[in-house]
Write a protein that holds these residues in place. Sequence first.
Motif, PDB file in Angstrom:
ATOM      1  N   ALA A 100       0.826  -1.205   0.000  1.00 48.86           N
ATOM      2  CA  ALA A 100       0.000   0.000   0.000  1.00 48.86           C
ATOM      3  C   ALA A 100       0.863   1.258   0.000  1.00 48.86           C
ATOM      4  CB  ALA A 100      -0.929  -0.014   1.217  1.00 48.86           C
ATOM      5  N   ILE A 146      -4.119  -2.570  -6.392  1.00 47.01           N
ATOM      6  CA  ILE A 146      -3.113  -1.992  -5.492  1.00 47.01           C
ATOM      7  C   ILE A 146      -1.752  -2.639  -5.724  1.00 47.01           C
ATOM      8  CG2 ILE A 146      -2.395  -1.770  -3.064  1.00 47.01           C
ATOM      9  CD1 ILE A 146      -5.413  -1.522  -2.375  1.00 47.01           C
ATOM     10  N   HIS A 187     -11.931  -0.692   1.920  1.00 51.75           N
ATOM     11  CA  HIS A 187     -10.954  -0.363   0.889  1.00 51.75           C
ATOM     12  C   HIS A 187     -11.086   1.085   0.415  1.00 51.75           C
ATOM     13  CE1 HIS A 187      -9.326  -4.328   0.516  1.00 51.75           C
ATOM     14  NE2 HIS A 187     -10.474  -4.867   0.176  1.00 51.75           N
ATOM     15  N   LEU A 190      -8.572   3.350   2.018  1.00 49.63           N
ATOM     16  CA  LEU A 190      -7.245   2.877   1.609  1.00 49.63           C
ATOM     17  C   LEU A 190      -6.924   3.366   0.202  1.00 49.63           C
ATOM     18  CD1 LEU A 190      -4.682   1.184   1.785  1.00 49.63           C
ATOM     19  CD2 LEU A 190      -6.050  -0.844   1.239  1.00 49.63           C
ATOM     20  N   ILE A 194      -3.925   6.027  -1.124  1.00 58.53           N
ATOM     21  CA  ILE A 194      -2.976   5.715  -2.193  1.00 58.53           C
ATOM     22  C   ILE A 194      -3.047   6.767  -3.288  1.00 58.53           C
ATOM     23  CG2 ILE A 194      -2.432   4.064  -4.036  1.00 58.53           C
ATOM     24  CD1 ILE A 194      -3.342   1.833  -2.081  1.00 58.53           C
ATOM     25  N   ALA A 202      -1.742   4.895   4.070  1.00 56.49           N
ATOM     26  CA  ALA A 202      -2.069   3.700   3.286  1.00 56.49           C
ATOM     27  C   ALA A 202      -1.589   2.439   4.005  1.00 56.49           C
ATOM     28  CB  ALA A 202      -1.443   3.803   1.891  1.00 56.49           C
ATOM     29  N   ALA A 206      -3.970  -0.576   5.467  1.00 56.16           N
ATOM     30  CA  ALA A 206      -3.780  -1.926   4.931  1.00 56.16           C
ATOM     31  C   ALA A 206      -3.568  -2.927   6.067  1.00 56.16           C
ATOM     32  CB  ALA A 206      -2.597  -1.953   3.966  1.00 56.16           C
TER      33      ALA A 206
END
Length: 221
Positions: A100, A146, A187, A190, A194, A202, A206
């Motif tokens: 991540a 990812i 997600h 997250l 990113i 991130a 994760a």
Amino acid sequence: MQHVATEPRGEELSLAERAYRAIRDRLVMLEIRPGAPINEDQLAQSLDVGRTPVREALKRLQYERLITTFPRRGTFATEVNITDLAHISEVRQELEPLAAAQAARRATATDRANLAAVRRELESVDARQRDADALMRLDLQVHRAIYAATHNPYLEDTLVRHDNLATRIWCLFVERMAGMAGHVEEHGPLIEAIVAGDPDQAARLARHHVEGFERAIREAI
């Protein structure tokens, strides 16, 4: 059958890659049940390819612990063993945050656009939260996007393999699990971290996600 991208390096390689991805995802989603025999001819026919691409795909899948071959007995989908969860989680808890963070540092404009598109997909989770298959496919899609954004093929390969094994465990216990949609919705932040280029955030998100996944599986057992 889902469309799968192929590498433009010759027809046979492309067919082998296509066969690999299709068979891999059938195994991961338990469409090929754990312990089921693997029939090369049936797979070749269902994928509309020859036996050679299927055979090449099966070699890779054996290395990835998705199938196993027994002398004089044949080839079978590997069993899903809950005792593997701790080993898989041990790897993912270290490497998912790394992936991540690296994705946040290295994602290209194309990667960010792809992740933003997946983020929009996540917004529709509530409307189909009872569709476990769709949710798990979306989870796989997020993770693979990812990993690709890390631009580290070794890290990507390792995490795809471990995420596949974790997803098989998830599929096995999905009927006992509540809050699947919430797990997948995690997600969203997250992806935002990113896309925003925030590696520390991130990585934190994760790690939290992987720890939550293991906890949810253990509660469902």
